[in-house]
Motif scaffolding. Structure first.
Motif, mmCIF file in Angstrom:
data_model
loop_
_atom_site.group_PDB
_atom_site.id
_atom_site.type_symbol
_atom_site.label_atom_id
_atom_site.label_comp_id
_atom_site.label_asym_id
_atom_site.label_seq_id
_atom_site.Cartn_x
_atom_site.Cartn_y
_atom_site.Cartn_z
ATOM 1 N N UNK A 94 0.836 -1.209 0.000
ATOM 2 C CA UNK A 94 0.000 0.000 0.000
ATOM 3 C C UNK A 94 0.866 1.251 0.000
ATOM 4 N N UNK A 95 0.619 2.128 -0.987
ATOM 5 C CA UNK A 95 1.361 3.381 -1.047
ATOM 6 C C UNK A 95 0.410 4.582 -0.933
ATOM 7 N N UNK A 130 6.741 3.537 10.232
ATOM 8 C CA UNK A 130 5.342 3.842 9.908
ATOM 9 C C UNK A 130 4.889 3.133 8.634
ATOM 10 N N UNK A 131 3.621 2.947 8.472
ATOM 11 C CA UNK A 131 3.079 2.292 7.273
ATOM 12 C C UNK A 131 1.634 2.714 7.056
ATOM 13 N N UNK A 132 1.139 2.454 5.845
ATOM 14 C CA UNK A 132 -0.263 2.772 5.529
ATOM 15 C C UNK A 132 -1.108 1.529 5.743
ATOM 16 N N UNK A 133 -2.276 1.736 6.319
ATOM 17 C CA UNK A 133 -3.135 0.587 6.584
ATOM 18 C C UNK A 133 -4.577 0.868 6.140
ATOM 19 N N UNK A 134 -4.970 0.298 4.993
ATOM 20 C CA UNK A 134 -6.376 0.437 4.601
ATOM 21 C C UNK A 134 -7.247 -0.296 5.618
ATOM 22 N N UNK A 135 -8.325 0.352 6.049
ATOM 23 C CA UNK A 135 -9.150 -0.255 7.093
ATOM 24 C C UNK A 135 -10.622 -0.279 6.676
ATOM 25 N N UNK A 136 -11.094 -1.435 6.230
ATOM 26 C CA UNK A 136 -12.529 -1.571 5.952
ATOM 27 C C UNK A 136 -13.233 -2.065 7.232
ATOM 28 N N UNK A 137 -14.475 -2.474 7.098
ATOM 29 C CA UNK A 137 -15.124 -3.196 8.194
ATOM 30 C C UNK A 137 -14.494 -4.576 8.258
ATOM 31 N N UNK A 138 -14.288 -5.107 9.463
ATOM 32 C CA UNK A 138 -13.599 -6.393 9.618
ATOM 33 C C UNK A 138 -14.537 -7.580 9.392
ATOM 34 N N UNK A 237 -7.898 -0.780 -6.688
ATOM 35 C CA UNK A 237 -6.521 -0.614 -6.213
ATOM 36 C C UNK A 237 -5.513 -0.790 -7.345
ATOM 37 N N UNK A 238 -4.606 0.196 -7.544
ATOM 38 C CA UNK A 238 -3.602 0.070 -8.620
ATOM 39 C C UNK A 238 -2.346 -0.671 -8.161
ATOM 40 N N UNK A 239 -2.261 -1.013 -6.863
ATOM 41 C CA UNK A 239 -0.984 -1.499 -6.320
ATOM 42 C C UNK A 239 -1.032 -2.921 -5.775
ATOM 43 N N UNK A 294 7.324 -2.100 -0.878
ATOM 44 C CA UNK A 294 7.566 -1.783 -2.279
ATOM 45 C C UNK A 294 7.843 -0.296 -2.507
ATOM 46 N N UNK A 295 7.832 0.508 -1.464
ATOM 47 C CA UNK A 295 7.928 1.958 -1.632
ATOM 48 C C UNK A 295 8.332 2.567 -0.293
ATOM 49 N N UNK A 296 8.879 3.773 -0.290
ATOM 50 C CA UNK A 296 9.171 4.423 0.997
ATOM 51 C C UNK A 296 7.924 5.079 1.571
#
Lengths: 304, 453
Positions: A94-95, A130-138, A237-239, A294-296
């Motif tokens: 995830x970027x 740190x990182x990105x975290x997509x969060x939907x309903x679980x 999602x493109x990634x 995959x990315x900074x």
């Protein structure tokens, strides 16, 4: 999804399944008439479920088969037989492109501050990365939200999806208080573009049109699953972040590459985990750790 | 026990008691009219604000997706808490034969009825779709604490109304017998109908007595249930600050503090306004002061458990919540509730001077205000700190600050409760006449003699 495929889908959608595919807007008038007069060269605008505004010849339109509200609610509560939906989110990929958030807000007619899918900027401890975290309903198997609902307006389906019936919700917001993942949003004011959707039959599996004074949240795009498509966020999602599939088949498909792999292998080989698992909610959304990224990390792109 | 009086003395004394205790029915001066005008105006403004909220949506409040319960729910918990005093004074103290509390049992029931009635209304005002309220009965799901709450609150309201009404029947009969021609015809008619033909014979009294005893016993589990279940609205979730096992007794103990403080306010107003110095006398205030110290001590014990134990460990999420309360943004309110609502009444009311009517009423008022903020501090800060970060939303989603219409609707509940109290005081004696008279050595025979066979 390749081009030819999406074109066929589009035609099918425009012609046949206007309301059931979550199309509303200008298609709203379809629900109010049974016959469509074929006048050659008369083109009308339609809004597809992926949010594109398109034009189509009126002659190619046939009346949409819209399940009645009761029928829609009934099958919406039953779910898709024999399925056990599961999502895997690969944090290493995830970027923060946020295409998932956009697609989701379009599909579910959400205001800009309403997120069924929210990409969070996370940092677990002082010295961790740190990182990105997509969060939907679980879509928990032990959902705290459905337990507390006083009117059974939110419920767990056979296929694992936690759904909402906004024709029944009384707006007490107990489910918001109960959800430890902050997955639920409320329609505090008139929903986005509500004037466009007046008279459109409610579609429980997309929770559209949204209603003032009721709850909404991620539904794994249950309406798209019924049509054999991946959820909006997964497809957008493109990634290659998202994998989605049926746990009964032990197969998940990547929304970007279309690759299908074994769910259990994917989780096992990558040390998959669930969020706040100590709470005992048993989520149906799994995360793969943000390892070998995959990315900074680009910092606070979207403040607050 | 006071000795029995001679019939002559008894009649005279009864006349005096009756005169004093029906004064509230007669007072119709400028101040009364002004008071009623103010209450009704504010109630109308409140209802108008609610109408505005229904039209525009709950978005006119400061609540948003993270802090999704705010002032309304705090107010709801506060009113449920206050209503519990009916259980303590008119049931438990009666059953334990604590005689000094008998003259205030009707005040306690008035407060209970007003508070629990309004609590029911507040929860409807908090709903996003009040028009679908009936869904609670049509599609009710017994796994949800809200359904338990609806069940016990309605039951508590019904029992409280009966506990108010049953001891009132002999009083209504007295008023029917003595006030004919002295009050408007319609008012007389109301007393006549409501007194159900009570004539003061032994059999009639026995029915009332036994029904009362049964209700006093029944209301104990129901009363404990309303506030325990209300606490479970929070304790049944996984959130730090709410996810604790002592919430039931913690809420019940806090309820007695709020209710005692509220009853002291009402007692004081009646004492001054209706010239009932000899009825709500210094001794009752003194004892209510001691009661307040006692319930505050119990509540303090629960507070120590609730904050000190997790504060000792400072688990991640719990620690963030507690730091916020102890030294963060919520610290001023938190310490006000702890000091104004607990430490202050406990320390001051140990001194006899402060248990005199005026100082006690003032201290109890501070305690009552602190009790309200205590509910606020239970509801809001927890919601401001969910497990996952609050991101990608506007600033007003992150921090809760109530809006003007929201405050107006919250205040409406107070004015409406005062209106109910005023109406009850204007229609019915604020102390049970027959019970009080009996306690003064006047036999029932004397009270109802002219009508006995």
């Amino acid at each position: 999804m390749n081009n030819a495929n999406s074109r066929r889908n589009f035609l099918k959608m425009a012609g046949l399944t206007a309301a059931s595919a979550g199309v509303a807007a200008s298609a709203g008038f379809l629900s109010s008439c049974n016959r469509i007069e074929a006048v050659e060269g008369d083109r009308i605008k339609l809004l597809t479920s992926s949010g594109e505004l398109v034009e189509v010849d009126r002659a190619s339109l046939t009346p949409a088969e819209i399940p009645s509200l009761t029928e829609n609610q009934k099958r919406g509560r039953a779910g898709l037989p024999g399925r056990k939906w599961v999502m895997v989110i690969d944090l290493a990929r995830c970027r923060n492109a946020r295409k998932c958030m956009e697609a989701c807000q379009t599909h579910h007619q959400l205001r800009p501050e309403q997120h069924h899918m929210n990409v969070l900027q996370m940092k677990d401890a002082e010295n961790t990365s740190p990182y990105y975290m997509p969060k939907p309903c679980m879509h928990c198997d032990n959902p705290p939200c459905t337990k507390v609902c006083p009117v059974n307006a939110t419920f767990k389906r056979e296929d694992g999806i936690v759904l909402i019936d906004n024709e029944r919700c009384i707006g007490c917001r107990f489910c918001i208080a109960a959800c430890p993942y902050s997955a639920r949003v409320f329609n505090w004011l008139e929903p986005r573009d509500s004037e466009k959707y007046v008279g459109v039959t409610y579609n429980i599996e997309a929770n559209v049109p949204q209603k003032k004074g009721t709850i909404s949240k991620c539904l794994f795009s249950a309406d798209r699953l019924r049509d054999g498509k991946l959820p909006s966020c997964v497809s957008a999602c493109p990634n290659s972040v998202y994998w989605f599939g049926d746990q009964n088949e032990d197969a998940v498909t990547n929304g970007t590459t279309g690759e299908t792999v074994s769910f259990s292998n994917l989780i096992r080989d990558n040390a998959g985990y669930t969020l706040l698992e100590e709470l005992g909610t048993k989520p149906r959304v799994y995360y793969l750790p943000p390892k070998g990224r995959a990315f900074p990390y680009q910092g606070e792109i979207h403040p607050s | 026990m006071i000795q029995k009086k001679s019939p002559e003395e008894a009649r005279k004394s009864l006349d005096l008691i009756f005169h004093d205790l029906t004064r509230s029915l007669r007072v119709k001066d400028e101040l009364s009219r002004f008071w009623l005008f103010i209450l009704i105006m504010f109630c109308i403004v409140g209802v108008w604000a609610w109408g505005y909220q229904i039209k525009e949506g709950l978005g006119i409040t400061g609540m948003r997706d993270y802090v999704s319960w705010g002032m309304y729910i705090s107010n709801f918990v506060f009113f449920v808490a206050v209503s519990l005093i009916g259980l303590l004074i008119s049931s438990i103290m009666h059953l334990l034969k604590i005689h000094w509390a008998q003259p205030i049992s009707r005040v306690a029931e008035q407060v209970a009825i007003a508070a629990v009635g309004l609590a029911g209304l507040i929860i409807v005002m908090d709903m996003g779709r009040p028009d679908r309220f009936l869904n609670v009965f049509l599609h009710g799901r017994f796994a949800s604490p809200i359904i338990w709450d609806v069940t016990v609150i309605t039951t508590y309201l019904v029992i409280s109304l009966l506990l108010f009404y049953l001891p009132l029947i002999p009083d209504l009969a007295l008023m029917r017998d003595r006030l004919k021609g002295k009050i408007p015809e319609i008012q007389y008619k109301i007393y006549d109908i409501l007194s159900l033909g009570y004539r003061g014979n032994a059999q009639q009294f026995k029915i009332i007595y036994h029904s009362l005893r049964t209700l006093m016993l029944l209301i104990i589990p129901v009363g404990l249930a309303i506030h325990t279940v209300t606490s479970w609205l929070f304790a049944a979730t996984l959130r730090p600050g709410w996810d604790t096992t002592i919430f039931g007794p913690y809420f019940v103990a806090g309820a007695f503090v709020a209710g005692t403080a509220a009853v002291i306010q009402v007692m004081y107003v009646y004492r001054v306004r209706y010239k009932l110095k000899n009825y709500f006398n210094d001794e009752i205030f003194d004892r209510m002061g001691k009661t307040l110290v006692f319930v505050c001590l119990v509540y303090l014990y629960f507070n120590i458990n609730e904050f000190l134990v997790p504060g000792y460990k400072m688990k991640t999420a719990e620690g963030i919540h507690l730091t916020e309360l102890f030294t963060g943004k919520s610290a001023p309110i938190f310490w006000f509730t702890q000091i104004g609502g607990l430490v202050l009444p406990i320390l001051l009311l140990l001194i006899r001077y402060f248990r005199k009517p005026f100082p006690l009423t003032f201290i109890a008022l501070v305690t009552l205000v602190a009790s309200w903020f205590k509910r606020y501090i239970i509801v809001v800060p927890t919601l401001e700190h969910p497990f996952l970060p609050v991101q990608n939303v506007p600033e007003h989603f992150v921090h809760y600050s109530p809006t003007n219409p929201e405050i107006t609707i919250t205040l409406f509940a107070f004015f409406a409760a005062l209106l109910i109290l005023t109406a009850l005081a204007k229609l019915f004696p604020v102390i049970t006449i027959w019970e009080y008279a009996e306690h003064q050595g006047i036999e029932k025979k004397i009270m109802f003699n002219e009508y006995e066979n």
